[in-house]
Design a protein around this motif. Structure first.
Motif, PDB file in Angstrom:
ATOM      1  N   GLN A  83      51.465  76.722  68.612  1.00 54.20           N
ATOM      2  CA  GLN A  83      50.777  77.427  67.535  1.00 54.20           C
ATOM      3  C   GLN A  83      50.562  76.555  66.306  1.00 54.20           C
ATOM      4  O   GLN A  83      51.351  75.672  66.006  1.00 54.20           O
ATOM      5  CB  GLN A  83      51.602  78.675  67.177  1.00 54.20           C
ATOM      6  N   LEU A  84      49.465  76.809  65.623  1.00 54.02           N
ATOM      7  CA  LEU A  84      49.189  76.181  64.328  1.00 54.02           C
ATOM      8  C   LEU A  84      50.064  76.835  63.269  1.00 54.02           C
ATOM      9  O   LEU A  84      50.050  78.063  63.121  1.00 54.02           O
ATOM     10  CB  LEU A  84      47.710  76.392  63.984  1.00 54.02           C
ATOM     11  N   ILE A  85      50.854  76.052  62.554  1.00 48.37           N
ATOM     12  CA  ILE A  85      51.669  76.645  61.488  1.00 48.37           C
ATOM     13  C   ILE A  85      51.441  75.946  60.155  1.00 48.37           C
ATOM     14  O   ILE A  85      51.112  74.765  60.112  1.00 48.37           O
ATOM     15  CB  ILE A  85      53.190  76.645  61.818  1.00 48.37           C
ATOM     16  N   GLY A  86      51.606  76.705  59.093  1.00 45.08           N
ATOM     17  CA  GLY A  86      51.653  76.119  57.758  1.00 45.08           C
ATOM     18  C   GLY A  86      50.355  76.077  56.989  1.00 45.08           C
ATOM     19  O   GLY A  86      50.343  75.565  55.876  1.00 45.08           O
ATOM     20  N   LEU A  87      49.264  76.593  57.542  1.00 45.07           N
ATOM     21  CA  LEU A  87      48.001  76.526  56.785  1.00 45.07           C
ATOM     22  C   LEU A  87      48.061  77.517  55.616  1.00 45.07           C
ATOM     23  O   LEU A  87      48.108  78.716  55.812  1.00 45.07           O
ATOM     24  CB  LEU A  87      46.798  76.812  57.695  1.00 45.07           C
ATOM     25  N   ASP A  88      48.089  76.982  54.397  1.00 43.26           N
ATOM     26  CA  ASP A  88      48.334  77.801  53.205  1.00 43.26           C
ATOM     27  C   ASP A  88      47.064  77.967  52.369  1.00 43.26           C
ATOM     28  O   ASP A  88      47.122  78.337  51.216  1.00 43.26           O
ATOM     29  CB  ASP A  88      49.426  77.144  52.343  1.00 43.26           C
ATOM     30  N   ARG A  89      45.927  77.672  52.963  1.00 47.06           N
ATOM     31  CA  ARG A  89      44.689  77.637  52.193  1.00 47.06           C
ATOM     32  C   ARG A  89      43.611  78.404  52.923  1.00 47.06           C
ATOM     33  O   ARG A  89      43.570  78.413  54.155  1.00 47.06           O
ATOM     34  CB  ARG A  89      44.258  76.175  52.094  1.00 47.06           C
ATOM     35  N   ASP A  90      42.739  79.070  52.168  1.00 48.89           N
ATOM     36  CA  ASP A  90      41.570  79.696  52.762  1.00 48.89           C
ATOM     37  C   ASP A  90      40.532  78.597  52.968  1.00 48.89           C
ATOM     38  O   ASP A  90      40.118  77.951  52.006  1.00 48.89           O
ATOM     39  CB  ASP A  90      41.036  80.764  51.790  1.00 48.89           C
ATOM     40  N   ILE A  91      40.148  78.361  54.206  1.00 46.34           N
ATOM     41  CA  ILE A  91      39.213  77.261  54.459  1.00 46.34           C
ATOM     42  C   ILE A  91      37.779  77.747  54.643  1.00 46.34           C
ATOM     43  O   ILE A  91      36.878  76.949  54.895  1.00 46.34           O
ATOM     44  CB  ILE A  91      39.644  76.397  55.670  1.00 46.34           C
ATOM     45  N   LYS A  92      37.579  79.052  54.503  1.00 45.67           N
ATOM     46  CA  LYS A  92      36.224  79.599  54.636  1.00 45.67           C
ATOM     47  C   LYS A  92      35.297  78.911  53.624  1.00 45.67           C
ATOM     48  O   LYS A  92      35.642  78.788  52.446  1.00 45.67           O
ATOM     49  CB  LYS A  92      36.255  81.109  54.381  1.00 45.67           C
ATOM     50  N   ASP A  93      34.159  78.439  54.119  1.00 45.48           N
ATOM     51  CA  ASP A  93      33.139  77.765  53.297  1.00 45.48           C
ATOM     52  C   ASP A  93      33.586  76.431  52.687  1.00 45.48           C
ATOM     53  O   ASP A  93      32.892  75.885  51.836  1.00 45.48           O
ATOM     54  CB  ASP A  93      32.618  78.698  52.182  1.00 45.48           C
ATOM     55  N   ARG A  94      34.737  75.914  53.123  1.00 44.74           N
ATOM     56  CA  ARG A  94      35.159  74.591  52.644  1.00 44.74           C
ATOM     57  C   ARG A  94      34.711  73.514  53.627  1.00 44.74           C
ATOM     58  O   ARG A  94      34.579  73.764  54.822  1.00 44.74           O
ATOM     59  CB  ARG A  94      36.709  74.515  52.546  1.00 44.74           C
ATOM     60  N   HIS A  95      34.524  72.322  53.097  1.00 46.49           N
ATOM     61  CA  HIS A  95      34.259  71.165  53.953  1.00 46.49           C
ATOM     62  C   HIS A  95      35.611  70.541  54.302  1.00 46.49           C
ATOM     63  O   HIS A  95      36.306  70.028  53.426  1.00 46.49           O
ATOM     64  CB  HIS A  95      33.339  70.179  53.243  1.00 46.49           C
ATOM     65  N   VAL A  96      35.972  70.660  55.567  1.00 43.45           N
ATOM     66  CA  VAL A  96      37.319  70.304  56.011  1.00 43.45           C
ATOM     67  C   VAL A  96      37.293  69.011  56.826  1.00 43.45           C
ATOM     68  O   VAL A  96      36.394  68.796  57.646  1.00 43.45           O
ATOM     69  CB  VAL A  96      37.912  71.458  56.858  1.00 43.45           C
ATOM     70  N   VAL A  97      38.287  68.166  56.587  1.00 39.23           N
ATOM     71  CA  VAL A  97      38.487  66.974  57.427  1.00 39.23           C
ATOM     72  C   VAL A  97      39.921  66.998  57.944  1.00 39.23           C
ATOM     73  O   VAL A  97      40.877  66.968  57.157  1.00 39.23           O
ATOM     74  CB  VAL A  97      38.258  65.666  56.641  1.00 39.23           C
ATOM     75  N   ILE A  98      40.081  67.096  59.250  1.00 43.44           N
ATOM     76  CA  ILE A  98      41.414  67.024  59.850  1.00 43.44           C
ATOM     77  C   ILE A  98      41.836  65.557  59.876  1.00 43.44           C
ATOM     78  O   ILE A  98      41.050  64.682  60.268  1.00 43.44           O
ATOM     79  CB  ILE A  98      41.408  67.563  61.296  1.00 43.44           C
ATOM     80  N   ILE A  99      43.062  65.287  59.463  1.00 39.65           N
ATOM     81  CA  ILE A  99      43.591  63.918  59.519  1.00 39.65           C
ATOM     82  C   ILE A  99      44.707  63.862  60.554  1.00 39.65           C
ATOM     83  O   ILE A  99      45.720  64.562  60.437  1.00 39.65           O
ATOM     84  CB  ILE A  99      44.131  63.460  58.146  1.00 39.65           C
ATOM     85  N   GLU A 100      44.524  63.015  61.573  1.00 40.12           N
ATOM     86  CA  GLU A 100      45.498  62.901  62.667  1.00 40.12           C
ATOM     87  C   GLU A 100      45.908  61.443  62.836  1.00 40.12           C
ATOM     88  O   GLU A 100      45.153  60.528  62.502  1.00 40.12           O
ATOM     89  CB  GLU A 100      44.806  63.435  63.921  1.00 40.12           C
ATOM     90  N   ASP A 101      47.117  61.226  63.322  1.00 38.50           N
ATOM     91  CA  ASP A 101      47.581  59.854  63.556  1.00 38.50           C
ATOM     92  C   ASP A 101      46.927  59.257  64.797  1.00 38.50           C
ATOM     93  O   ASP A 101      46.470  58.118  64.793  1.00 38.50           O
ATOM     94  CB  ASP A 101      49.114  59.810  63.681  1.00 38.50           C
ATOM     95  N   ILE A 102      46.876  60.050  65.878  1.00 38.70           N
ATOM     96  CA  ILE A 102      46.372  59.506  67.139  1.00 38.70           C
ATOM     97  C   ILE A 102      45.762  60.621  67.982  1.00 38.70           C
ATOM     98  O   ILE A 102      46.260  61.749  67.983  1.00 38.70           O
ATOM     99  CB  ILE A 102      47.512  58.776  67.905  1.00 38.70           C
TER     100      ILE A 102
END
Ligand code: IMP
Ligand code: MG
Length: 176
Positions: A83-102
């Motif tokens: 499960q995805l945990i910890g998202l504390d922000r409303d991302i609706k209508d935001r420009h989102v960039v996921i940052i991953e190590d690998i």
């Protein structure tokens, strides 16, 4: 050479190569999103070092938050989805960039992307430090890639082997 637990690793990308690559990725991100106040979502634990460096290379308004979504144990990708945990922000209508190590099999990212898209962001992009194209098991478009690597096991710069080896400033590969 370094030793992490029972394995030996040799240097693959140096600190300066990594920082140089990050400067270029930051410029690409700025060209796409510099006027859009993007929200970066870094995936813990592995992405914490890359995210810190990438964020500090941004010279425009942006935010960062952190989530957890782990599907990896030891040296084999289990493919197990958590499960995805910890998202504390409303991302609706935001420009989102996921940052991953690998991105290895891509299953973790595929699932995370799907979950975030359900919240209707204005756009969703993916930035990863390292990518193993030969290991990819699902259709995934990566927008910003630091380094493409062959199907080998890496440590350092946030990447771990059973929890160890994250602290190195360089990226190392398992020595046969
Ligand atoms: P995927 O779901 O197979 O793409 O796996 C992604 C996750 O597996 C990453 O976020 C890492 O935590 C871990 N992982 C995959 N390959 C490596 C590696 O070479 N070294 C360390 N961790 C890895
Ligand atoms: Mg990870």
């Amino acid at each position: 050479m370094i030793q992490v637990l029972d394995k030996h690793f040799r240097k693959l990308f140096s600190e300066s190569e990594i920082q140089e690559r990050i400067t270029k990725m930051a410029a690409e991100i700025k060209a796409d999103l510099g006027d859009k106040s993007p929200l970066f979502i870094a995936v813990l634990n592995g992405a914490f070092i890359f995210a810190a460096d990438l964020m500090r290379a941004m010279d425009f308004p942006c935010e960062i938050t952190f989530v957890k979504q782990s599907s990896y144990q030891g040296m084999d990708s289990s493919g197990k989805i958590t499960q995805l945990i910890g998202l504390d922000r409303d991302i609706k209508d935001r420009h989102v960039v996921i940052i991953e190590d690998i991105v290895d099999s891509g299953l973790t990212m595929y699932h995370l992307r799907d979950q975030l898209l359900q919240q209707n962001p204005a756009s969703l992009r993916i930035a990863c430090c390292t990518f193993k194209p030969d290991a990819l098991k699902c259709p995934l478009k990566l927008d910003y890639v630091g380094f493409e690597v062959s199907n080998l096991f890496l440590v350092g710069y946030g990447l771990d082997y059973d929890g160890y080896g994250r602290q190195y400033k360089d990226i190392y590969v398992l020595a046969e």
